[in-house]
Every structure is written in C-alpha cells, then in structure tokens.
Write an enzyme that holds these catalytic residues in place. Structure first.
Site, PDB file in Angstrom:
ATOM      1  N   GLU A 401       0.816  -1.221   0.000  1.00 23.80           N
ATOM      2  CA  GLU A 401       0.000   0.000   0.000  1.00 23.80           C
ATOM      3  C   GLU A 401       0.844   1.264   0.000  1.00 23.80           C
ATOM      4  O   GLU A 401       0.565   2.219  -0.729  1.00 23.80           O
ATOM      5  CB  GLU A 401      -0.955   0.018   1.204  1.00 23.80           C
ATOM      6  CG  GLU A 401      -2.185  -0.853   1.069  1.00 23.80           C
ATOM      7  CD  GLU A 401      -1.933  -2.325   1.346  1.00 23.80           C
ATOM      8  OE1 GLU A 401      -0.790  -2.666   1.721  1.00 23.80           O
ATOM      9  OE2 GLU A 401      -2.873  -3.133   1.200  1.00 23.80           O
ATOM     10  N   GLN A 423      -7.986  -2.155  -1.128  1.00 27.69           N
ATOM     11  CA  GLN A 423      -8.872  -3.312  -1.191  1.00 27.69           C
ATOM     12  C   GLN A 423     -10.002  -3.152  -0.166  1.00 27.69           C
ATOM     13  O   GLN A 423     -11.162  -3.401  -0.451  1.00 27.69           O
ATOM     14  CB  GLN A 423      -8.092  -4.592  -0.964  1.00 27.69           C
ATOM     15  CG  GLN A 423      -8.846  -5.803  -1.431  1.00 27.69           C
ATOM     16  CD  GLN A 423      -7.921  -6.952  -1.760  1.00 27.69           C
ATOM     17  OE1 GLN A 423      -7.316  -7.521  -0.853  1.00 27.69           O
ATOM     18  NE2 GLN A 423      -7.800  -7.293  -3.019  1.00 27.69           N
ATOM     19  N   ALA A 425     -10.910  -0.126   3.032  1.00 28.12           N
ATOM     20  CA  ALA A 425     -10.446   1.148   3.593  1.00 28.12           C
ATOM     21  C   ALA A 425      -9.574   0.924   4.830  1.00 28.12           C
ATOM     22  O   ALA A 425      -8.676   1.714   5.122  1.00 28.12           O
ATOM     23  CB  ALA A 425     -11.644   2.020   3.950  1.00 28.12           C
ATOM     24  N   HIS A 468     -12.248  -5.139   8.607  1.00 24.18           N
ATOM     25  CA  HIS A 468     -12.879  -4.988   7.288  1.00 24.18           C
ATOM     26  C   HIS A 468     -14.170  -4.188   7.410  1.00 24.18           C
ATOM     27  O   HIS A 468     -15.082  -4.365   6.608  1.00 24.18           O
ATOM     28  CB  HIS A 468     -13.203  -6.361   6.672  1.00 24.18           C
ATOM     29  CG  HIS A 468     -12.004  -7.157   6.277  1.00 24.18           C
ATOM     30  ND1 HIS A 468     -11.267  -7.879   7.179  1.00 24.18           N
ATOM     31  CD2 HIS A 468     -11.400  -7.333   5.076  1.00 24.18           C
ATOM     32  CE1 HIS A 468     -10.270  -8.486   6.548  1.00 24.18           C
ATOM     33  NE2 HIS A 468     -10.324  -8.174   5.272  1.00 24.18           N
TER      34      HIS A 468
END
Ligand code: TPP
Length: 662
Positions: A401, A423, A425, A468
């Site tokens: 990232e 993919q 936040a 997630h």
C-alpha cells in the site's frame, strides 16, 4: 601527490574529468561556507555530505538533464550538478521567497520541476516509491528515460524500501536505487541496522541486479553508473547500487560525531573523494596548481555573489490568504450536467461506470490496486477493465500500500493521473504515511499537485469484524491538503467520482460496502460530474436538522419514513472536506435544532466538528444542545448481535425523539 584511491585507467574524456572535479569542488566549497554561516546563526539546520560528493555528482552526471533525480538530505551535489542558480539554494535555506518552498520547508526538503528534481519528505522511505511512479510514467510514455533515487543505509530498514524494490522489480521499472552506505544512521552503526554483509546482496531477494561501487571514487561511480544507466534506458529494469562511503561529519551539524571511533574517521579521511581526485588529476597532468587556484577563486566568487543576493532578499512577510490558498491546487471545477437518459443501477455499478467513463475521458489515467485486473477487484468494480483498457492502465499491485500510494504520486509528478483502490479502507493504515505526509502536503510545500484519487471501500453492517468494517474518514478530514468525499447514492457516487478524478488535488473517496448492492437509483447513463463540496438536502422540514452521510443517510431516511409526523431537514453531506457549512447553518438557523448522525465511533469524528461549527456559528438560533449520535467506542465486532449493538443506527430514533422533545 599520493592518492589513496585507485583510479582505473579511464576512457572518460579529459574535459569530462575536469567537469567532474569542478562539480565535486562546488558542493564542498558551498558546504564549507554554510558551516561558517551555521555557526553565525545565519542558516538553519545543515546535513553535511562532505566526503560523499562523488556519489551525488557521479550519479547526476550519468543521467540526462530531463531525467528525474530524487535526492535525500546529503545530496547537495545533485542540486549543484543540475546547475540550479546558487542564490535560489541559499534563499531556500534561509526560508526566503526565491527558494523553492516559499519558506514553508527547510534544508533539502524541496523539489523543482524546472530541474527535474523531486525532494524528500522527512520520512525517508516514501522517496523510493515515488521513483517507482516516475519510472512507471516514463515506461508508459515510452520515452526511454530512467530515474535515480537515493537512500541512506538507515532508510533501507524501512518497509518502504522493501515495497519500492519489490514493485519496481515486478513491474520492470527503470530506476537506479542508490544506497549511500555511509556507516551510520544518525548514531546507529550499520551493525545495529542490518545483518547482511552488503546491502547490495538484497538485490537477489527481489530479483534485482545489484552492484557494489566505491562511493569515494568518482571515476568508478561515473563509469559504472553511466554504463548501467544506458543499459536500463534500452532494457527497462531496476538496479540496486550500494555505494560504500562514510559520513565524515555529524548526522546534522549540532549533533557531533563523538560515537564514531577516531580510527574510522582517520582511515576514511584518507579516502576523501575530492582531495584524492585532485591529486590524481595533478599526477596525470590533467590539471595543475594554477588551474586549481583559479577554479577555487571562480567558485568562491560565485558563492559570495549569490549569497549576497540571498542576503539582500527581503524576509517573507506572512500573508494568511497566501498560506491558505496554497494548501490545495487552485482548481475551478467545471460541472458537467447529467443527461435524462437513466438506468436503475446499484451503487457499486455506478462506481464502476464512473470509473470506466473516467478511463475513457482521460486516456492516460492509470488505476492500481490489489487484484483489480483480470480478477476485477474483490468487489468486481473493475470487472472487464483489463480487456477494455489493457494491463498498462489497469494494474494489479503487490500488497504494498505504501509504495503504491507513493508511486501514484510519482505518476502525478510525471504528469499522469492515478486512481488507487484500497482493497478495504481499513488497509489504508499501511499506506497512511504517504497520504498524509506526501500527498496532502505536496502543493503547500512546493506547488506540486498530487493528482490522485484513493478509493476506499469502507463501513460496517456486513459482519466483517474489526479489520474490514471501519469507516475511517476522520483519519483524513483532519489533514489539510486532502479532499474527502463520501456518497450515499448511486447518482452521487458516479458524479462525484468523475469529479474527483478531474480534480488535481488528492481525494479520498469513500464507498460504503453495505450500500454497494443494497441501494438502487436511476443513474444518468452518460458521463457527468457533481460539484465537490456541496451537500444535498434530501428532505425539507421545520422542526429539526438531521446532518449525516454514507450509511447514516439511509438510517435517517428509514427513521423518518416510520415517523412521518417528524418534520425535519435531512442533509446528506456527500463531501466532508470541503464541507458545505453554508447549507448546514442555513438549515439550523431555520429549525433551531441539530442532530448529527455518523457511523464512526464518537470521539474525534465528523459529528464533533460539525457540532462545534454549529455551536460557534448558530448559537443564538439554537433551541437545544446540538446532539451527536455515533457508534460506541469499541473496535467493530463481527457477530451480528454485537455489530448491531455497536452501530449508531440502533439509537438514532430515540436520540432524535428526545431532542425533538427537548
Ligand atoms: C520514518 C523516520 N524515522 C526516523 C527519522 C529520523 N531520522 C532522520 S535521518 C535518520 C538517519 C538516516 O540514516 P541513513 O538513512 O543512513 O542516512 P544518512 O543520514 O546516514 O545519510 C533518522 C533516524 C525520520 N526522519 N523518519
């Protein structure tokens, strides 16, 4: 005229040897002068590159002038070899207007597009990923250009180093990664920094060719780097170069060198790159004493003249408007109105359509993210994109990232727009540093735009647990320089995404995962944009103002639907930075009551700031305290019952009723 460095018989022309000598002499003489000025308090902090000049000069001389170089804090020789007028450097160090940052950043923290130099941010490592992006831009433009980026051996311990080398390797990017191994990172010796014998050995692990070069030998540096540079111009790939050298002064001048054993200092002093080269050129008859005296006299004159220019320059007079105006690149958004031709689609389709039409509109726009190519992304938003736009523009990335955010910035430096898909936040934390320090501060620091959109699939309600489910917009709204958009409906998602791509400023674009497939709307088929920074009043009422965004909008709509007696203004913020304060104030002044609903947990969220703004600006109009409704102060649990308890949705109705009854 003994030399302690062995100079191989060189094929370098005499004229070039003399240029290299002069190019090393100049930064040495500037530094010696700066050390005097530093002691007199006339310049701020100084990081010395004395003893390391052969690397900066040799590498810069090996590159073409239109090829980007990304130096660090000991690379004065890069700036002087690129022939930046000295008075501009001196003004930079004195915080004056003729410098490169309008007094906003110090020492070597500056870049200049005029000389194809991209300066560092303090965090060292991101510089390497920026080089990846610039090199990617070069590759996409097919211009046969390369770029060179510097790091100290200390900086190689950062994750950014590993990520940048990995990305460059996988993508065959023409980057020269130049490690200056100068023995110490601040006070930390190499033995406490890494365990391998040579940092060049790491090349193998990345599938990158590497070389060890005597960093004090200008002939070796120039000969080898020139040859390698020429080679990778023809056959693009990264090369790792470890330059062995030594830091002859303190980390910065005030910190001294007490921790460095004297024998090390003594032995490296004998290998001074300038003194040895001078002796070598004398012994070869390439130059003579007279030439040296004359050259030193000329450089001294140049330094003195330019110093005087910088000293004569007025100090910057602070002007608030100028400071505030430079945080973002000036940009007048042209709103392209939606057509009446509409299709009923989901929010996820709208994002995909906006992205696809933006790719069609901007022929050079590159999108990057994990699994976004053939696989179509984990949410399938880029399904079919590779077939349409090709692998060059739809790029699967390694799980890097930080390097990819930095690379997106490098693309922007090289004039190419980029959209990066996180993919989830939640994973932005692994790319947080370059977003808040590199992208956000770029325009303010050196007027360089960061033309990037970071897409952020976010939010809870899908039973995805602590890693997630976060809605982490507040991590970014507090950082000047970023724009933050958070649509709740398909039409807004499409129009605002297209607008975000057009905007030359860095935009964090939040897409709520729970809304992706649950919210449908008639969405205009053709390309259109919606003004960034404008909220949308979804419902008109008289008793209370409800302010929310994202999933909160749908929770509020549900609540109002089942309580039809409530007469409320419902404001969907859509854009959190900039914020439409005008619509908020106008509504609160009318209703006298305000409730702000957010999905994020309470402390430090958007609701807190909106509440403070209302209190400060509408106090006389309020009939009740401003109410914030937010999720509880825990991480986000996975189990359905626990998640339901976590979310602010379940308490909104009660809070709304109680405020109405206040
Ligand atoms: C992320 C980060 N951590 C720590 C620092 C503080 N710091 C600045 S320079 C430096 C040493 C860097 O050593 P090296 O990369 O070997 O370069 P050198 O100074 O030796 O040229 C440190 C620890 C920083 N600027 N950024």
């Amino acid at each position: 005229m003994a030399t302690n460095i062995k100079y191989a018989p060189s094929k370098i022309e005499q004229e070039t040897l003399i240029t290299l000598y002069k190019s090393m002499l100049k930064p040495r003489m500037i530094e010696e002068k700066m050390l005097v000025l530093l002691r007199q308090g006339k310049i701020s902090k100084w990081f010395s590159g004395i003893g390391q000049e052969a690397i900066s000069v040799g590498v810069t001389a090996s590159l073409h002038k239109d090829e980007y170089i990304l130096p660090m804090h000991r690379n004065l020789g890069v700036f002087t070899t690129r022939e930046i007028p000295l008075h501009r450097l001196f003004s930079q160090w004195q915080g004056k207007m003729n410098g490169f940052t309008k007094g906003r950043d110090r020492s070597f923290h500056f870049g200049t597009q005029d000389f194809n130099i991209v300066g560092m941010i303090s965090h060292l490592g991101p510089q390497l990923g920026v080089a990846d992006g610039i090199a990617l831009g070069n590759k996409l433009k097919n211009n046969n250009q390369i770029c060179a980026v510097f790091t100290g051996e200390g900086g190689t311990s950062e994750g950014d180093f590993h990520e940048a080398l990995n990305v460059a390797s996988v993508w065959d990017l023409p980057v020269l990664f130049c490690i200056e191994n100068n023995g110490y990172g601040l006070s930390t010796p190499t033995s406490e920094q890494f365990k391998c014998e040579n940092l060049a050995d790491r090349g193998l692990g990345y599938g990158i060719e590497s070389h060890i070069i005597d960093g004090n030998n200008i002939v070796e540096v120039y000969t080898k780097v020139s040859a390698i540079a020429e080679d990778i111009r023809k056959k693009p790939r990264p090369i790792l170069l470890e330059f062995k050298t030594f830091r002859m002064r303190g980390h910065e001048e005030a910190s001294g060198t007490k921790y460095v054993p004297q024998n090390l200092m003594d032995s490296w002093a004998k290998k001074d790159p300038l003194v040895n080269f001078e002796n070598y050129l004398l012994s070869e008859g390439t130059i003579n004493e007279e030439f040296i005296t004359k050259t030193k006299g000329d450089i001294k004159e140049e330094i003195d003249y330019h110093l005087q220019l910088a000293f004569n320059e007025e100090a910057i007079v602070p002007d608030l408007k100028t400071e505030l105006n430079d945080v973002y690149k000036d940009y007048e958004q042209e709103v392209i109105n939606p057509s009446d031709k509409k299709n009923k689609i989901r929010l996820i389709d709208a994002v995909s359509e906006g992205l696809r039409q933006s790719m069609e509109k901007h022929g050079d726009l590159v999108i990057m993210g994990q699994d976004i190519a053939e696989y179509g992304g984990v949410f399938k938003i880029t399904d079919g994109f590779v077939e349409k736009f090709g692998k060059d523009r739809v790029r699967n990335t390694p799980i890097c990232e930080s390097a990819i955010v930095s690379a997106a910035y490098g693309l922007s430096v090289n004039g190419i727009k980029a959209v990066m898909e996180m993919q989830f936040a939640d994973f932005v934390s692994s790319g947080f540093n370059p977003i808040v320090n590199l992208l956000a501060k770029s325009h303010y620091r050196w007027n360089q735009k960061a033309d990037i959109v970071v897409r952020m699939p976010c939010g809870a309600g899908v039973g995805a647990g602590p890693f997630h489910s976060q809605t982490n917009e507040a991590w970014f709204t507090k950082t000047p320089g970023l724009k933050v958009i958070y649509p709740a409906f398909p039409q807004d998602a499409k129009g605002l995404l297209c607008a975000a791509v057009n905007d030359p400023n860095p935009v964090l674009f939040f897409e709520h995962k729970a809304l992706y497939r649950s919210v449908y709307q008639e969405v205009s088929e053709d390309y259109f944009t919606i003004e960034i920074g404008k909220a949308n009043k979804l419902q008109e009422g008289k008793d209370i103002t409800i302010i929310t965004y994202g999933a909160g909008v749908h929770w509020a709509l549900e609540t109002l639907e089942s309580n039809s007696e409530i007469s409320a203004d419902l404001i969907d913020l859509r854009s959190l930075q900039p914020l439409d304060t005008e619509m908020i104030y106008e509504s609160v002044k009318k209703t006298g009551k305000a409730i702000i609903l957010q999905e994020d947990s309470l402390f430090g969220g958007i609701a807190s700031d909106v509440s403070a703004l209302i209190t400060e600006n509408c106090f006389e109009f309020l009939d009740a305290p401003v109410k914030r409704v937010a999720s509880i102060e825990t991480p986000i649990p996975f189990q359905t019952g626990l998640e339901k308890q976590y979310l602010s949705k379940n308490k909104f109705e009660d809070e709304l009723t109680s405020l109405l009854n206040y």
